[in-house]
Structures are given as structure tokens and as C-alpha cells.
Design an enzyme around this catalytic site. Sequence first.
Site, PDB file in Angstrom:
ATOM      1  N   ARG A 211       0.852  -1.180   0.000  1.00  0.00           N
ATOM      2  CA  ARG A 211       0.000   0.000   0.000  1.00  0.00           C
ATOM      3  C   ARG A 211       0.903   1.250   0.000  1.00  0.00           C
ATOM      4  NH1 ARG A 211      -3.477  -2.572  -1.824  1.00  0.00           N
ATOM      5  NH2 ARG A 211      -5.551  -3.001  -0.970  1.00  0.00           N
TER       6      ARG A 211
ATOM      7  N   HIS B  17      -1.364   0.646  -9.766  1.00  0.00           N
ATOM      8  CA  HIS B  17      -2.019  -0.261  -8.809  1.00  0.00           C
ATOM      9  C   HIS B  17      -2.633  -1.459  -9.539  1.00  0.00           C
ATOM     10  CE1 HIS B  17      -4.197  -0.641  -4.694  1.00  0.00           C
ATOM     11  NE2 HIS B  17      -3.999  -1.828  -5.248  1.00  0.00           N
TER      12      HIS B  17
END
Length: 315
Positions: free
Chosen positions: A230, A278
Site C-alpha cells: 500500500r 495499482h
Amino acid sequence: MAAVPVLFVSRKGGCAGWQAALARHTTRFTLHDWASGQSDLSGYRYALAWHPPHGVLKNLPGLKAILSLGAGIESILADPGMPRHIPLIRLVDPDLTGRMVEYVVLHVLLHHRQMTAYLARQREQLWAGLPQPPARVRRVGFLGFGALSRPPALQLKALGFQVAAWSRVAKSDVPEGISHTAGPDALEIFLQQTDILVCLLPHTDETAGLLNAARLARLPKGAAVINAGRGSLIDEAALLAALDSGQVGAASLDVFQTEPLPREHPFWGHERVILTPHGAADTDPEATVPGLIAAMEAVERGQTPPNMVDLSRGY
Ligand code: NDP
Ligand code: OXD
């Protein structure tokens, strides 16, 4: 027997693909889209959730479990109304894992073979080789040793790298040939012994900002950093400073503090940053639906479903 109604709850859309995949595998569960604006939500027994709009999950009185459509569940935990008395099941899926293996092995090899430096030389039409250390002297370190870290760690071990991992708690099931340490006291030494760092931690209160300037400074000079966990794990300003000073030699970044990454962000133009939007490991509905059905069936039978999030630790 009437089909069990399941609600798709996501700000990101995409229900149609999940509906089609579910229908191909079962008639026992039917999926409805929260975004279609139904007034009576009382009959829903399961929610498939990914970045759910806040406040929806608390208004589903018949809910028996929440199933995350991703491995990371912080967007669900961020909803203050998320019911905490029913299971929250995170995604652990061989297809997702396979994609993460590809991403991690690809990027470790890119940095091992110094591809950002070669691409810079190519732009200058410079025919000049670099020293080529073998895998056996390269130390790859994983921050996190969970479902998505262990398989790429094993693959890299098989390729001949020295592989280590660091996580929160000590383990009795560490595969032979991989070293593992745990807890904050072990982090400094772990970083000092890592040439290529792979970050695969979840976002929690404890992991946010973990890789700050002081910790990046512990890495050997010129180390590579790969982040597919993350964006919150890394202090981005500190990473940029470390890249610019040469403390960090190169980085592969798939996740960011702000997503989509703002156009003006210096990472975009940095010649030693390899950036992906991502997508290190996307969730594939077709591949994932059988596992979701199995989890819902387990709950229907009154069994404890696999891969339940421990709410007290946040992952
Ligand atoms: P797991 O829950 O299986 O593993 C998490 C690991 O992190 C565990 O080894 C755990 O330690 C460790 N950990 C958690 N908190 C701490 C801490 N405070 N200090 C040290 N170690 C800690 O998760 P997965 O491997 O399945 O997924 C990891 C993350 O990858 C997800 O949470 C998500 O954020 C990200 N992800 C990114 C994707 C992408 O496309 N970029 C796709 C899918 C996931 P321990 O084992 O000791 O408990
Ligand atoms: C996940 C993700 O957590 O895609 O699954 O980031």
C-alpha cells in the site's frame, strides 16, 4: 430453494462482471448492485465489498458475512459503520497470488539486472556493460510474509537469491532456506541486510509510514525498493530524497499515497522509478468466484469461513 441474495457494494463499479461470473458458477446465490438504488435491503445475507460507500453495510440487518473483493481490506475497515460482529473475509486466491508472483519476480529481476541503469544508457546510445553480480550474492528481503509474499519468496529462492522476510510475529512454518525475523526490534538489521526490498504489508495503524527516512537510510547504499503493498507504507518525500541522493538506487512502485497518482508527482518523470497504476495483482471475477461461493456456503452451513480478518490487528 430460493436463491440467497448477495449485495455488491462498491464505489468503483464493476458489478456486471461479477454477476456474470457468479451466474456461470451457481444459481444458489444471486448478486444485486447496491448502486441500482433499491429501497429494501433487509434480505441480503452477504455483501461483496470493495471500497464500499460509507454507511451502506450498517443498514443490512440480515448480513451474515462481508467478503472483500481484494486482499487489502482497509477500505472496508475505514467505514465507521462496518458491522464488527460478523465475519469480514479477505481475498486469498491462487489467481491473485499468481499475478503477484509475476509482478514481484519480474521487478526483482529488473533491479537485479540493473535495468533502470541500462535504459538510461540506451537513451544515451551508450554501449557499456555493468558489473553482473550473481543471484546468490543478492539479498532479497520481504516486508510481510503472508499469502502474497511466501510464493514469490519461494520462486526467488529457487532462482538462487538469498531470501529473507520480516513480519509481525515469529513463525514455526518458515520454508527451509528462507530466513525470517519478526517485530520492530528486528527491522533495523533486516533492512541493513537487504539489497532488494519487497514491500507487501497491509495498511494498518502500525504499518503506515513504516518506511521513513531513517529506515530507508538503513538499507545498503543503492538498494532497490519495490512496493506492491500500500502507498501508505512509504514516506514518499523520503523515498524521493533517497532516490535523489543515491541511497535508494531504483524503485518499482505500484501503490501510492494518492491514487491515481497526481500528474504533477515527481515519481512520473523519475528515471529510476518504474511505475504501474495499482495493478500488480488484479482480482479476476471468473477465477475468484468459486472461492467466494465456497466461503458463503461455509457460512450457510454454520462453519467458520477461511481467511477471516482479525479486526483487533487490522489485517
Ligand atoms: P496477509 O494478511 O496474508 O499478510 C500480511 C503480512 O503482513 C503478514 O506476514 C503480517 O505479519 C505482516 N504484517 C502486518 N502487520 C505488520 C506489522 N505491523 N509489522 C510487521 N509485519 C506486519 O496479506 P497478503 O499477503 O495477502 O497481502 C498483503 C497486502 O498486499 C494486502 O494487504 C494489500 O494491501 C496488498 N495487495 C496489493 C495488490 C496490488 O495489486 N498492488 C493486490 C493485492 C494485495 P504476520 O505474518 O507475522 O502476521
Ligand atoms: C487488493 C488490491 O488489495 O488489489 O487486492 O490492492
